[in-house]
Design an enzyme around this catalytic site. Structure first.
Site, PDB file in Angstrom:
ATOM      1  N   GLU A 570       0.847  -1.196   0.000  1.00  0.00           N
ATOM      2  CA  GLU A 570       0.000   0.000   0.000  1.00  0.00           C
ATOM      3  C   GLU A 570       0.882   1.245   0.000  1.00  0.00           C
ATOM      4  O   GLU A 570       1.755   1.396   0.860  1.00  0.00           O
ATOM      5  CB  GLU A 570      -0.897   0.018   1.239  1.00  0.00           C
ATOM      6  CG  GLU A 570      -1.745   1.278   1.314  1.00  0.00           C
ATOM      7  CD  GLU A 570      -2.437   1.453   2.658  1.00  0.00           C
ATOM      8  OE1 GLU A 570      -3.309   2.323   2.762  1.00  0.00           O
ATOM      9  OE2 GLU A 570      -2.086   0.716   3.607  1.00  0.00           O
ATOM     10  N   CYS A 574       2.828  10.133  -1.074  1.00  0.00           N
ATOM     11  CA  CYS A 574       3.771  10.322  -2.179  1.00  0.00           C
ATOM     12  C   CYS A 574       3.847  11.813  -2.472  1.00  0.00           C
ATOM     13  O   CYS A 574       2.834  12.433  -2.817  1.00  0.00           O
ATOM     14  CB  CYS A 574       3.301   9.557  -3.414  1.00  0.00           C
ATOM     15  SG  CYS A 574       4.364   9.793  -4.848  1.00  0.00           S
ATOM     16  N   VAL A 582       8.386  18.998 -11.344  1.00  0.00           N
ATOM     17  CA  VAL A 582       8.524  19.122 -12.800  1.00  0.00           C
ATOM     18  C   VAL A 582       9.976  18.900 -13.235  1.00  0.00           C
ATOM     19  O   VAL A 582      10.448  19.529 -14.174  1.00  0.00           O
ATOM     20  CB  VAL A 582       7.997  20.490 -13.318  1.00  0.00           C
ATOM     21  CG1 VAL A 582       7.663  20.378 -14.806  1.00  0.00           C
ATOM     22  CG2 VAL A 582       6.786  20.948 -12.553  1.00  0.00           C
ATOM     23  N   GLY A 584      11.124  15.506 -13.090  1.00  0.00           N
ATOM     24  CA  GLY A 584      11.194  14.062 -13.300  1.00  0.00           C
ATOM     25  C   GLY A 584      11.474  13.275 -12.043  1.00  0.00           C
ATOM     26  O   GLY A 584      11.618  12.054 -12.097  1.00  0.00           O
TER      27      GLY A 584
END
Length: 832
Positions: A570, A574, A582, A584
């Site tokens: 689970e 995040c 922005v 990556g």
């Protein structure tokens, strides 16, 4: 020494247990053969106090040094001296190991010198040649009565037997000096085996209840490491990839000369391990790899070529620790270029390999890894190790570092014969120069792209000087989302660490600081989530967090909880701090998390995403369609009001952190191949105008020039593919069984052996055989008739490509091909 048979190497009975294998070793005798008497050849063979057995030539089990390098050199010198001695001297030596044939009632099984040499033996007395009329001290019969069976034996055969004699005497010393019971038992077995081969003038063959012959496990360690290099590093530029290949060669070389610890020592170090399995492998290693380094009358195999994952798992942890410790101790002795390779790159290489060795789902140990990645492997990845002759002697330079790669020495005649590297004149499969010249005339499987073309394209797209167009110093506008983050990770700008709190041990200060940093990032980026709730989960020992570290501080992370018994993880939080978004980082963070879970055999993610996070998770491969059963996760994961449950299924074969690089390279290859095809087709057609008239679609074959590109329409089959997988399976199984039963199928039943067909795998890039097809069929690989037909067609095409048209194999391929097509027509798989 007692004069009764069975006392020493000259009189030790070889009958009992001599034919037993290492798995059924004769019980260790209550009293081993006593030390040889004065004048016995054993005393001379021992070579003074310096002689020792292969396993006792090292101070401690597990050392990386090849044991007994000096001992093998001494044996080689003694063999050379003995082989150059007069024939009478050779007969005297062999007489010691030959039963008396004067009378049937005589039980003497070895001639004994009535005038033994003094101890230590003097050089001037060693050259005294005993007459064939000299009586035996045991049975009083002449030496000639013991060696009568050798009168017409050639010099070559006599020299072979003398080599075995010296190996017997060396093992006799080993039996007496060895203290470990398991090792002593193996030496005793080999001693009797060689003794028996002298009496019977046969070749020693290790056999018995260990029915399995080398290789003992597939894929081998060598193949697994080769697969590892392809799996993890095939995307790297040629120069970086070559560094990895050098590390792989170094690692394989160390295993081949690594000394395994005795089972008794391992039992003390790891009492919970499977000692019986380890003992079996240890016995095999002694018989097939270790002892033959010194006793070259025994066939020798490389450890990395006959053992697999099981043995590697049993030694990897200890070996890795000792290799790195040894490297640190000897760093000053290493050349500068080797120092960087070993101290900087080798530890990382071993860490990555260790994860694959102990992972349950690592693809590098799959039997079909090569066939699944054959095209990738041809894109510049060379075989990690070029196997030396199976039998050979290795010399170490005492002045160089022990981490230097040993040089392969020369093989003895007996070893060369067993190595399989020399083609026999009577071999059926033979590759001639005329066949090579006719290669272009051979038919090829449809869809195969010539390897020359692939290599040329690869050299173009990996060589900046060969690429046309302006140079760019920045990332392309079409670069992958995680490309910038990947480059920063390589430069050491960012790091990824899995951290968590612990109740068993006190976390260090750095981990606690990172946990606090993660708490702050999640709190700032998830303002609707209570801070106390975030703190509780981040510091909960059941939860872990993959932290993204930049300049020593936390800038992002993914908090998760693993449920191994349920088969999923689970994802709880995040986030990446706002001023670092922005770039990556989020994508690269998730890719690292995926690889971490693949290594821990958990292949499903679940998470509740709010309206702002759904887009991010979709980009990472998440879907609202949950693949795992609801009963697996209900009651386990936290339910959030207003959030959407999303799931992601991981593919253990995908290296996620490098996935975008691989896809990009594949696209570049396809693009270059298309450009080459376009250059070959010079005719230019006008564009299609039919769509302006409102036409929505047209048949592909109506596009002008489409056929000139090589495109072919798929024929409309009267009988369609069976929709039922079981029906297709039964049909294909029946056809394959009939093909295998055909009288012309015998050349194609098993994979082609390298020893039978020299250079076969250099000519045939995509081998196939009926055994492999049977395994694929059993594993339900053939989901369509096209896959099945392509594999069987490849069997015939490969045969015709390698063998000349007048050969028996070529004719068998033609006959079986016609039979195959008749059967698939009968089954209705193609038009009649």
């Amino acid at each position: 020494m007692s004069e009764a048979g069975g006392a020493g190497p000259g009189g030790c009975g070889a009958g009992a247990g001599a034919g037993a294998g290492p798995g059924a070793l004769p019980p260790q005798p209550a009293a081993l053969p006593p030390a040889p008497p004065q004048g016995s050849p054993c005393a001379a063979a021992a070579g003074g106090s310096g002689a020792c057995g292969p396993a006792t030539a090292v101070a401690a089990a597990g050392t990386a040094e090849g044991p007994g390098g000096g001992g093998s050199a001494r044996i080689a010198v003694k063999k050379a001296q003995l082989r150059s001695a007069p024939r009478a001297k050779k007969l005297e030596k062999l007489g010691v190991y030959s039963a008396c044939k004067a009378e049937e009632s005589c039980k003497c099984n070895g001639w004994k010198n009535p005038n033994p040499s003094p101890t230590p033996p003097r050089a001037d007395l060693q050259q005294i040649i005993v007459s064939l009329t000299e009586s035996c001290r045991s049975c009083s019969h002449a030496l000639a009565a013991h060696v009568s069976h050798l009168e017409n034996v050639s010099e070559e055969e006599m020299n072979r037997l003398l080599g075995i004699v010296l190996d017997v005497e060396y093992l006799f010393t080993c039996v007496h000096k060895e203290e470990d019971a398991d090792t002593k038992q193996v030496y005793f077995y080999l001693f009797k085996l060689l003794r028996k081969s002298i009496l019977q003038r046969g070749k020693p063959v290790v056999e018995g209840s260990l029915e399995k012959k080398p290789p003992f496990e597939k894929p081998s360690i060598e193949q697994g490491v080769n697969n590892f290099v392809q799996y993890k590093f095939s995307h790297l530029p040629a120069k970086e990839r070559q560094t990895i290949v050098e590390l792989a060669k170094m690692f394989l070389n160390r295993i081949n000369y690594w000394h395994l610890e005795a089972p008794s020592q391992r039992r003390l170090r790891s009492p919970n391990d499977d000692i019986s399995g380890y003992k079996e492998n240890y016995t095999r290693w002694l018989c097939y790899c270790n002892v033959p380094q010194f006793c070259d009358s025994l066939p020798r195999y490389e450890t990395t070529q006959v053992f697999g994952r099981t043995l590697l798992r049993s030694v990897f942890t200890v070996m890795r620790r000792q290799l790195l410790e040894q490297a640190r101790q000897e760093k000053d002795k290493l050349p500068l270029e080797k120092r960087t390779l070993i101290l900087t790159h080798f530890p990382k290489f071993l860490s990555m390999l260790e994860e694959e060795v102990y992972s349950q789902n690592s693809p590098i140990w799959d039997q079909d890894f090569l066939s699944a990645s054959s095209r990738t492997s041809q894109l510049g990845i060379q075989t990690v190790i070029n196997p030396p002759p199976v039998a050979g002697t290795i010399s170490y330079n005492s002045t160089s570092s022990s981490l230097e790669q040993p040089n392969a020495g020369s093989s003895s005649p007996a070893c060369k014969a067993s190595s399989g590297l020399e083609a026999n004149p009577g071999e059926k499969r033979k590759m001639t120069d005329s066949h090579v010249l006719e290669e272009a005339k051979k038919p090829r499987v449809m869809g195969d792209i010539p390897m020359e073309l692939i290599n040329e394209v690869m050299s173009t797209i990996t060589d900046p000087a060969a690429m046309l167009g302006p140079e760019t110093n920045f990332l392309s506008a079409h670069s992958a989302r995680d490309e910038a983050a990947r480059l920063e990770e390589r430069r050491g700008v960012i790091e990824f660490h899995v951290v968590g709190n612990s109740l068993n041990q006190k976390p260090n200060k750095k981990i606690l600081m990172w946990l606090v940093g993660l708490q702050n990032v999640f709190s700032h980026q998830l303002p609707r989530m209570p801070k106390e709730y975030i703190t509780r989960l981040v510091f909960d020992p059941k939860h872990k967090t993959l932290a993204l570290i930049k300049d020593g501080r936390v800038i992002g992370g993914i908090c998760f909880r693993m449920f191994p018994s349920q088969g999923f993880t689970e994802i709880v939080f995040c986030a990446v701090t706002s001023n670092e978004q922005v770039k990556g980082y989020g994508t690269h963070l998730m890719n690292h998390l995926k690889e971490y879970h693949i290594k821990h055999d958990i292949l499903n993610f679940l998470t509740y995403a709010d309206e702002y996070a759904i887009g991010y998770f979709k980009k990472q491969g998440f879907s609202k369609e949950i693949k795992i059963p609801k009963t697996k996760y209900v009651g386990y994961i936290k339910d959030y009001e207003g959030a959407t449950l999303m799931g992601c299924e991981l593919n253990p074969r995908i290296p996620y952190t490098e996935f975008s690089v691989i896809i990009k390279k594949q696209k570049e290859i396809i693009k270059k191949l298309i450009e080459r095809k376009q250059a070959q087709i010079r005719k230019v057609y006008p564009g299609l105008s039919c769509f302006k008239d409102g036409v929505r679609q047209i048949p592909i074959e109506s596009i002008p020039g489409i056929r000139e590109t090589g495109w072919k329409p798929s024929g409309k089959e009267k009988s369609k593919e069976p929709r039922d997988p079981d029906q297709l399976y039964s049909t294909l199984k029946s056809i394959l069984q009939q093909v295998k039963s055909h009288q012309s199928a015998w050349p194609f039943m098993e994979p082609v052996k390298r020893t039978e067909a020299p250079g076969y795998y250099e000519v045939i890039r995509f081998p196939m055989d009926l055994k492999t097809m049977s395994e694929r069929l059993k594993n339900r690989y053939y989901v369509s008739k096209k896959l099945f037909m392509a594999d069987l067609q490849r069997v015939f095409t490969n045969c015709k490509e390698y063998n000349p048209p007048e050969s028996e194999y070529y004719k068998c391929a033609n006959i079986l091909e016609k039979f195959f097509f008749s059967k698939i027509k009968e089954a209705g798989l193609i038009d009649k």
